[in-house]
Write a protein that holds these residues in place. Structure first.
Motif, PDB file in Angstrom:
ATOM      1  N   VAL A 115     -30.916  -5.120 -48.718  1.00 16.08           N
ATOM      2  CA  VAL A 115     -29.984  -5.901 -47.905  1.00 16.08           C
ATOM      3  C   VAL A 115     -30.653  -7.200 -47.461  1.00 16.08           C
ATOM      4  O   VAL A 115     -31.860  -7.245 -47.227  1.00 16.08           O
ATOM      5  N   PRO A 116     -29.874  -8.287 -47.333  1.00 11.65           N
ATOM      6  CA  PRO A 116     -30.436  -9.549 -46.857  1.00 11.65           C
ATOM      7  C   PRO A 116     -30.972  -9.404 -45.432  1.00 11.65           C
ATOM      8  O   PRO A 116     -30.382  -8.712 -44.604  1.00 11.65           O
ATOM      9  N   GLU A 117     -32.099 -10.049 -45.172  1.00 11.43           N
ATOM     10  CA  GLU A 117     -32.670 -10.081 -43.828  1.00 11.43           C
ATOM     11  C   GLU A 117     -33.309 -11.453 -43.656  1.00 11.43           C
ATOM     12  O   GLU A 117     -34.426 -11.680 -44.110  1.00 11.43           O
ATOM     13  N   GLY A 118     -32.581 -12.370 -43.017  1.00 13.18           N
ATOM     14  CA  GLY A 118     -33.021 -13.758 -42.971  1.00 13.18           C
ATOM     15  C   GLY A 118     -32.994 -14.321 -44.377  1.00 13.18           C
ATOM     16  O   GLY A 118     -32.029 -14.123 -45.128  1.00 13.18           O
ATOM     17  N   ASP A 119     -34.061 -15.008 -44.774  1.00 10.76           N
ATOM     18  CA  ASP A 119     -34.155 -15.525 -46.140  1.00 10.76           C
ATOM     19  C   ASP A 119     -34.697 -14.483 -47.107  1.00 10.76           C
ATOM     20  O   ASP A 119     -34.713 -14.707 -48.324  1.00 10.76           O
ATOM     21  N   SER A 120     -35.151 -13.356 -46.583  1.00 12.11           N
ATOM     22  CA  SER A 120     -35.761 -12.313 -47.407  1.00 12.11           C
ATOM     23  C   SER A 120     -34.749 -11.232 -47.758  1.00 12.11           C
ATOM     24  O   SER A 120     -33.595 -11.269 -47.330  1.00 12.11           O
ATOM     25  N   THR A 121     -35.216 -10.264 -48.545  1.00 11.85           N
ATOM     26  CA  THR A 121     -34.428  -9.075 -48.844  1.00 11.85           C
ATOM     27  C   THR A 121     -35.210  -7.864 -48.372  1.00 11.85           C
ATOM     28  O   THR A 121     -36.387  -7.714 -48.694  1.00 11.85           O
ATOM     29  N   ARG A 122     -34.555  -7.032 -47.587  1.00 12.90           N
ATOM     30  CA  ARG A 122     -35.188  -5.828 -47.055  1.00 12.90           C
ATOM     31  C   ARG A 122     -34.917  -4.665 -47.995  1.00 12.90           C
ATOM     32  O   ARG A 122     -33.765  -4.315 -48.263  1.00 12.90           O
ATOM     33  N   LEU A 123     -36.004  -4.070 -48.529  1.00 12.78           N
ATOM     34  CA  LEU A 123     -35.879  -2.921 -49.421  1.00 12.78           C
ATOM     35  C   LEU A 123     -36.225  -1.643 -48.676  1.00 12.78           C
ATOM     36  O   LEU A 123     -37.163  -1.612 -47.873  1.00 12.78           O
ATOM     37  N   LEU A 124     -35.473  -0.601 -48.972  1.00  7.59           N
ATOM     38  CA  LEU A 124     -35.809   0.746 -48.506  1.00  7.59           C
ATOM     39  C   LEU A 124     -36.000   1.588 -49.760  1.00  7.59           C
ATOM     40  O   LEU A 124     -35.080   1.718 -50.578  1.00  7.59           O
ATOM     41  N   ILE A 125     -37.202   2.114 -49.934  1.00  3.45           N
ATOM     42  CA  ILE A 125     -37.573   2.855 -51.136  1.00  3.45           C
ATOM     43  C   ILE A 125     -37.977   4.268 -50.746  1.00  3.45           C
ATOM     44  O   ILE A 125     -38.727   4.463 -49.780  1.00  3.45           O
ATOM     45  N   PHE A 163     -39.834   4.133 -47.170  1.00  4.13           N
ATOM     46  CA  PHE A 163     -40.587   3.036 -46.586  1.00  4.13           C
ATOM     47  C   PHE A 163     -39.841   1.728 -46.809  1.00  4.13           C
ATOM     48  O   PHE A 163     -39.162   1.537 -47.816  1.00  4.13           O
ATOM     49  N   GLY A 164     -39.968   0.837 -45.821  1.00  2.00           N
ATOM     50  CA  GLY A 164     -39.296  -0.450 -45.875  1.00  2.00           C
ATOM     51  C   GLY A 164     -40.284  -1.570 -46.113  1.00  2.00           C
ATOM     52  O   GLY A 164     -41.436  -1.513 -45.671  1.00  2.00           O
ATOM     53  N   LEU A 165     -39.847  -2.582 -46.823  1.00  2.00           N
ATOM     54  CA  LEU A 165     -40.651  -3.785 -47.026  1.00  2.00           C
ATOM     55  C   LEU A 165     -39.722  -4.961 -47.273  1.00  2.00           C
ATOM     56  O   LEU A 165     -38.534  -4.788 -47.550  1.00  2.00           O
ATOM     57  N   ASN A 166     -40.257  -6.157 -47.118  1.00  2.00           N
ATOM     58  CA  ASN A 166     -39.467  -7.366 -47.303  1.00  2.00           C
ATOM     59  C   ASN A 166     -39.950  -8.137 -48.517  1.00  2.00           C
ATOM     60  O   ASN A 166     -41.157  -8.294 -48.729  1.00  2.00           O
ATOM     61  N   ILE A 167     -39.002  -8.634 -49.298  1.00  2.00           N
ATOM     62  CA  ILE A 167     -39.288  -9.455 -50.468  1.00  2.00           C
ATOM     63  C   ILE A 167     -38.848 -10.880 -50.162  1.00  2.00           C
ATOM     64  O   ILE A 167     -37.664 -11.118 -49.893  1.00  2.00           O
ATOM     65  N   ILE A 168     -39.777 -11.815 -50.181  1.00  2.00           N
ATOM     66  CA  ILE A 168     -39.429 -13.208 -49.923  1.00  2.00           C
ATOM     67  C   ILE A 168     -38.856 -13.836 -51.196  1.00  2.00           C
ATOM     68  O   ILE A 168     -39.076 -13.336 -52.297  1.00  2.00           O
ATOM     69  N   PRO A 169     -38.097 -14.928 -51.077  1.00  2.00           N
ATOM     70  CA  PRO A 169     -37.481 -15.555 -52.264  1.00  2.00           C
ATOM     71  C   PRO A 169     -38.495 -15.910 -53.350  1.00  2.00           C
ATOM     72  O   PRO A 169     -38.201 -15.767 -54.541  1.00  2.00           O
ATOM     73  N   HIS A 170     -39.690 -16.367 -52.978  1.00  2.94           N
ATOM     74  CA  HIS A 170     -40.712 -16.724 -53.957  1.00  2.94           C
ATOM     75  C   HIS A 170     -41.069 -15.524 -54.831  1.00  2.94           C
ATOM     76  O   HIS A 170     -41.175 -15.634 -56.058  1.00  2.94           O
ATOM     77  N   THR A 171     -41.246 -14.367 -54.198  1.00  7.87           N
ATOM     78  CA  THR A 171     -41.591 -13.150 -54.940  1.00  7.87           C
ATOM     79  C   THR A 171     -40.446 -12.734 -55.851  1.00  7.87           C
ATOM     80  O   THR A 171     -40.667 -12.348 -57.011  1.00  7.87           O
TER      81      THR A 171
END
Length: 205
Positions: A115-125, A163-171
């Motif tokens: 799901v979007p979270e600010g400019d990043s994407t929040r992943l739940l794996i 576990f949750g983590l954020n993926i920035i647009p660059h990544t």
């Protein structure tokens, strides 16, 4: 050894079933600087270059993937047209931008949500129960070869954890983590320090 910093996205151009799988992978790497026998991490899996493009031709390299490797990595990864996160082996003196990565997959995770979270994407794996003790908030994990920081850990009643983590647009732009459909499977490698600490704890019991 690797760092989890992706330097190219390769595409599997050919799959040949021999005793093992022989893959030919198209890449932007200048293969003149890659020796036969060199290691390249392919979506988190350390593989050995067994053939490569001649000098002056578009870059490609070939690797053999054993049945053991296929059985322990994300289903459906090794097929023609699949995109792979690529990283060449760490050299002495290189900048360590991510964390120490071995290219040995510890388990397969499943994407629960993105799901979007600010400019990043929040992943739940969701990770298997065997990896749950080795995951901690602010610790490191490799997801399909990409070095990332764990932001949260939720233990589940069945022993698995999410576990949750954020993926920035660059990544997202420079890796295969731009394709984030729930149910996608990922190669996971836990932090090497956590792996050794876990083994020491087993021996103390």
């Amino acid at each position: 050894m690797f760092t989890g910093i992706i330097t190219d996205i390769g595409t599997i151009a050919k799959v040949e079933q021999r005793g093992d799988l022989r893959l030919v992978i198209d890449s932007g790497y200048d293969m003149g600087g890659v020796d036969l026998g060199a290691s390249i991490a392919c979506s988190g899996v350390c593989l050995t270059v067994v053939d490569k493009a001649p000098a002056g031709q578009p870059g490609w390299f070939a690797v053999d993937v054993s049945g053991e490797t296929v059985s322990r990595t994300a289903p459906g990864l090794w097929h023609e047209g699949a995109r792979l996160n690529l990283e060449r082996a760490l050299k002495v003196g290189d900048e360590l931008g991510g964390h120490i990565v071995t290219g040995h997959v510890d388990g397969v995770g499943t994407l629960v949500s993105a799901v979007p979270e600010g400019d990043s994407t929040r992943l739940l794996i969701e990770a298997p129960a065997s990896l749950a003790p080795y995951l901690a908030a602010k610790g490191s994990i490799t997801v399909d070869g990409v070095s990332l920081t764990v932001n949260s850990v939720e233990d589940q009643a069945d022993g698995t954890c999410r576990f949750g983590l954020n993926i920035i647009p660059h990544t997202q732009a420079l890796t295969t983590l731009d394709a984030l459909t729930p149910g996608r499977r990922f190669n996971l490698e836990i932090d090497i320090l956590a792996r050794y600490l876990g083994r020491m704890e087993q021996l103390r019991k």
